[in-house]
Design an enzyme around this catalytic site. Sequence first.
Site, PDB file in Angstrom:
ATOM      1  N   LYS A  48      28.277  43.692  32.670  1.00 36.05           N
ATOM      2  CA  LYS A  48      29.375  43.284  33.554  1.00 36.05           C
ATOM      3  C   LYS A  48      30.429  42.587  32.687  1.00 36.05           C
ATOM      4  O   LYS A  48      30.379  41.388  32.446  1.00 36.05           O
ATOM      5  CB  LYS A  48      28.899  42.330  34.653  1.00 36.05           C
ATOM      6  CG  LYS A  48      29.942  42.207  35.757  1.00 36.05           C
ATOM      7  CD  LYS A  48      30.108  40.824  36.325  1.00 36.05           C
ATOM      8  CE  LYS A  48      30.906  39.882  35.495  1.00 36.05           C
ATOM      9  NZ  LYS A  48      32.343  40.206  35.334  1.00 36.05           N
ATOM     10  N   CYS A  95      35.910  31.554  20.520  1.00 33.78           N
ATOM     11  CA  CYS A  95      34.902  30.508  20.703  1.00 33.78           C
ATOM     12  C   CYS A  95      34.701  29.689  19.441  1.00 33.78           C
ATOM     13  O   CYS A  95      34.431  28.497  19.509  1.00 33.78           O
ATOM     14  CB  CYS A  95      33.594  31.131  21.158  1.00 33.78           C
ATOM     15  SG  CYS A  95      32.981  32.400  20.043  1.00 33.78           S
TER      16      CYS A  95
HETATM   17  P1  NAD Z   1      33.771  32.489  32.151  1.00 32.11           P
HETATM   18  O1  NAD Z   1      32.491  31.740  32.078  1.00 32.11           O
HETATM   19  O2  NAD Z   1      34.716  32.143  33.218  1.00 32.11           O
HETATM   20  O3  NAD Z   1      33.498  34.074  32.324  1.00 32.11           O
HETATM   21  C1  NAD Z   1      32.680  34.791  31.447  1.00 32.11           C
HETATM   22  C2  NAD Z   1      32.012  35.937  32.192  1.00 32.11           C
HETATM   23  O4  NAD Z   1      31.171  35.397  33.207  1.00 32.11           O
HETATM   24  C3  NAD Z   1      32.992  36.876  32.899  1.00 32.11           C
HETATM   25  O5  NAD Z   1      32.501  38.197  32.811  1.00 32.11           O
HETATM   26  C4  NAD Z   1      32.935  36.390  34.339  1.00 32.11           C
HETATM   27  O6  NAD Z   1      33.275  37.382  35.285  1.00 32.11           O
HETATM   28  C5  NAD Z   1      31.478  35.997  34.462  1.00 32.11           C
HETATM   29  N1  NAD Z   1      31.197  35.012  35.504  1.00 32.11           N
HETATM   30  C6  NAD Z   1      32.027  34.061  35.996  1.00 32.11           C
HETATM   31  N2  NAD Z   1      31.383  33.332  36.933  1.00 32.11           N
HETATM   32  C7  NAD Z   1      30.138  33.822  37.030  1.00 32.11           C
HETATM   33  C8  NAD Z   1      29.001  33.472  37.806  1.00 32.11           C
HETATM   34  N3  NAD Z   1      29.023  32.467  38.684  1.00 32.11           N
HETATM   35  N4  NAD Z   1      27.870  34.178  37.630  1.00 32.11           N
HETATM   36  C9  NAD Z   1      27.812  35.172  36.737  1.00 32.11           C
HETATM   37  N5  NAD Z   1      28.854  35.562  35.974  1.00 32.11           N
HETATM   38  C10 NAD Z   1      30.008  34.890  36.113  1.00 32.11           C
HETATM   39  O7  NAD Z   1      34.400  32.346  30.716  1.00 32.11           O
HETATM   40  P2  NAD Z   1      35.844  32.805  30.255  1.00 32.11           P
HETATM   41  O8  NAD Z   1      36.793  31.739  30.631  1.00 32.11           O
HETATM   42  O9  NAD Z   1      36.099  34.176  30.702  1.00 32.11           O
HETATM   43  O10 NAD Z   1      35.648  32.842  28.672  1.00 32.11           O
HETATM   44  C11 NAD Z   1      36.073  31.815  27.854  1.00 32.11           C
HETATM   45  C12 NAD Z   1      34.902  30.933  27.495  1.00 32.11           C
HETATM   46  O11 NAD Z   1      33.931  31.698  26.813  1.00 32.11           O
HETATM   47  C13 NAD Z   1      35.299  29.828  26.534  1.00 32.11           C
HETATM   48  O12 NAD Z   1      34.667  28.632  26.911  1.00 32.11           O
HETATM   49  C14 NAD Z   1      34.753  30.303  25.208  1.00 32.11           C
HETATM   50  O13 NAD Z   1      34.494  29.277  24.291  1.00 32.11           O
HETATM   51  C15 NAD Z   1      33.525  31.036  25.627  1.00 32.11           C
HETATM   52  N6  NAD Z   1      33.130  32.025  24.622  1.00 32.11           N
HETATM   53  C16 NAD Z   1      32.014  31.787  23.867  1.00 32.11           C
HETATM   54  C17 NAD Z   1      31.634  32.677  22.869  1.00 32.11           C
HETATM   55  C18 NAD Z   1      30.417  32.418  22.011  1.00 32.11           C
HETATM   56  O14 NAD Z   1      29.977  33.339  21.325  1.00 32.11           O
HETATM   57  N7  NAD Z   1      29.867  31.223  21.993  1.00 32.11           N
HETATM   58  C19 NAD Z   1      32.396  33.821  22.658  1.00 32.11           C
HETATM   59  C20 NAD Z   1      33.519  34.037  23.438  1.00 32.11           C
HETATM   60  C21 NAD Z   1      33.868  33.132  24.429  1.00 32.11           C
END
Ligand code: NAD
Length: 539
Positions: free
Chosen positions: A203, A310
């Site tokens: 997803k 990230c």
């Molecule tokens: P997010 O948590 O809002 O969304 C990430 C994913 O989770 C999306 O596909 C979203 O649709 C899904 N999602 C959202 N709510 C959900 C729920 N309740 N249940 C299941 N899935 C759900 O994050 P974002 O804002 O899209 O991404 C940015 C964040 O990701 C930043 O904090 C960044 O640091 C982090 N990030 C971490 C890494 C790593 O490798 N550590 C890599 C990239 C991004």
Amino acid sequence: MSAHSNPAGDPAVVGPHDPEHDPRASYALEPEYVAALTDRLVATGGTTAEVRSPLNDAPLAHIPQSTPGDVAEAFGRARRAQVAWARTPIEERQRALLRLHDLVLDRQDEIIDLIQWETGKARKHAFDEPLHVALTARYYGRTAKRHLATSRRPGVVPGLTRVDVNRVPKGVVGIISPWNYPFDLALIDGIAAVVAGNAVVAKPDAQTMLSALLGAELLEQAGIPRELWQVVAGPGAEIGGAIVAHADYVCFTGSTATGRVIARGCADRLIGCSLELGGKNPLLVLRDADVEKAAEGAVRASFSNSGQLCVSMERIFVADQVYDRFVARFVARTQAMTLGSTLEWGNDMGPLISQAQLDTVTAHVEDAVAKGARVLTGGNARPDLGPYFFEPTILEGVSPDMACFGKETFGPVVSLYRFHDEADAVDRANGGEYGLNASVYSEDRARARIVARYLKCGTVNVNEAFAATFASLDAPMGGMRESGMGRRQGAEGVLRYTETQSVATQRLIRFGPQFGMSDEAYAKLMNANLRLMKKLGRA
Ligand code: NAD
């Protein structure tokens, strides 16, 4: 098929690299191209979600939406395909990854275009994605067999008890990925899952479905059965929640807040998960750093992908002895960056991905300035360059009462802090709850590695920003503390998708009294045996 056309009626199809081409004009992806990609979604809901490009705010695609029932259907299909896949020889699974490596390189222009259309990032940062996918595919294509091999362990009765430890695939892995590296993060974790014999239901984020779907198409062309890699689309809470409800294991990349929700859902179902979450990453410039090298690294560390990375740096701690020289070079290099919203090579930074990102970045900078921080360069939105553009921004005088002191900005904003004492710098770098990535610049590399050990971060780069650990595929990568659980890359990155299964084969003797021996005599014999084994040094 060409990816782009001009819906305004101009019959000329504009190629992605036409120097006359202005992506902020009304060009769009060809509907047939989008339809061919979205065709592989399990999405019967009958509704679509519009995606607009951050390059020009024009509609890019309408993505069919999945229902929770579609997610169940996708898991059913994946589960059926996984049975045969798990019995496919590992060599064949590895060969598919090596073919994927070549396909990704062959089609990288198309991949990069799509990533840019969906995210707006500069072309050189979009290039990092197929590069990292190819590296990962090659790495597991060459090493998976070694990581997953059955291992022999000492049995309880030397010579008579043989123990084999097998690595058994978990089943169907749910992969929930974010928008910031939409091609890379949709593929790299799943590649490791399928080479270990699992199926995947992915997803991706709603904004960046097409990059992830192109990845799925390439996997199929590389020889991963279509049914084995299912993709669903829809809002995170509803469709992401359905993934957690059906998966045998969940690999999540995203924010710490959502990571907690996923972890709770997995705990309820007693399934495992790996969580790759946010960070507030520190870069340390020690007193003996090469200032020019550190300034160059700091620009990449802070502003790659407009800071929506990230592992990018949002806090820079600089030793007194080099502070003024470093800051002058860092500011000069930042001011020399080329900003632009185009598909062409040559830009150092593109726009942010969305209004929500722009709002957060603007709020962090305004809050810091209102509370007394100084803007050394940047500090403004640039609507003239694109709808969500924000300048690369360096702040000084940031204090704990400001949002950008401890909260992840996830944008092109970095704060400078001066230090006198290295131990104090390490303490301040370890402040807060995150622990993803850090960087240490020093010409005394051995000392820098000692400093690294004291940093509570899952990866530390010496004299590099983040690429050295990120691209060293044999080294595990992931966060400590609230930056995550589990690791991607290396043996850890593939073993997380397996269960261990211990098979012990016993011969000649059995466990219990034999040859008419009483229970008491057997107990004495066992005690003597225990003492002997200890004397012999057995574990
Ligand atoms: P997010 O948590 O809002 O969304 C990430 C994913 O989770 C999306 O596909 C979203 O649709 C899904 N999602 C959202 N709510 C959900 C729920 N309740 N249940 C299941 N899935 C759900 O994050 P974002 O804002 O899209 O991404 C940015 C964040 O990701 C930043 O904090 C960044 O640091 C982090 N990030 C971490 C890494 C790593 O490798 N550590 C890599 C990239 C991004």
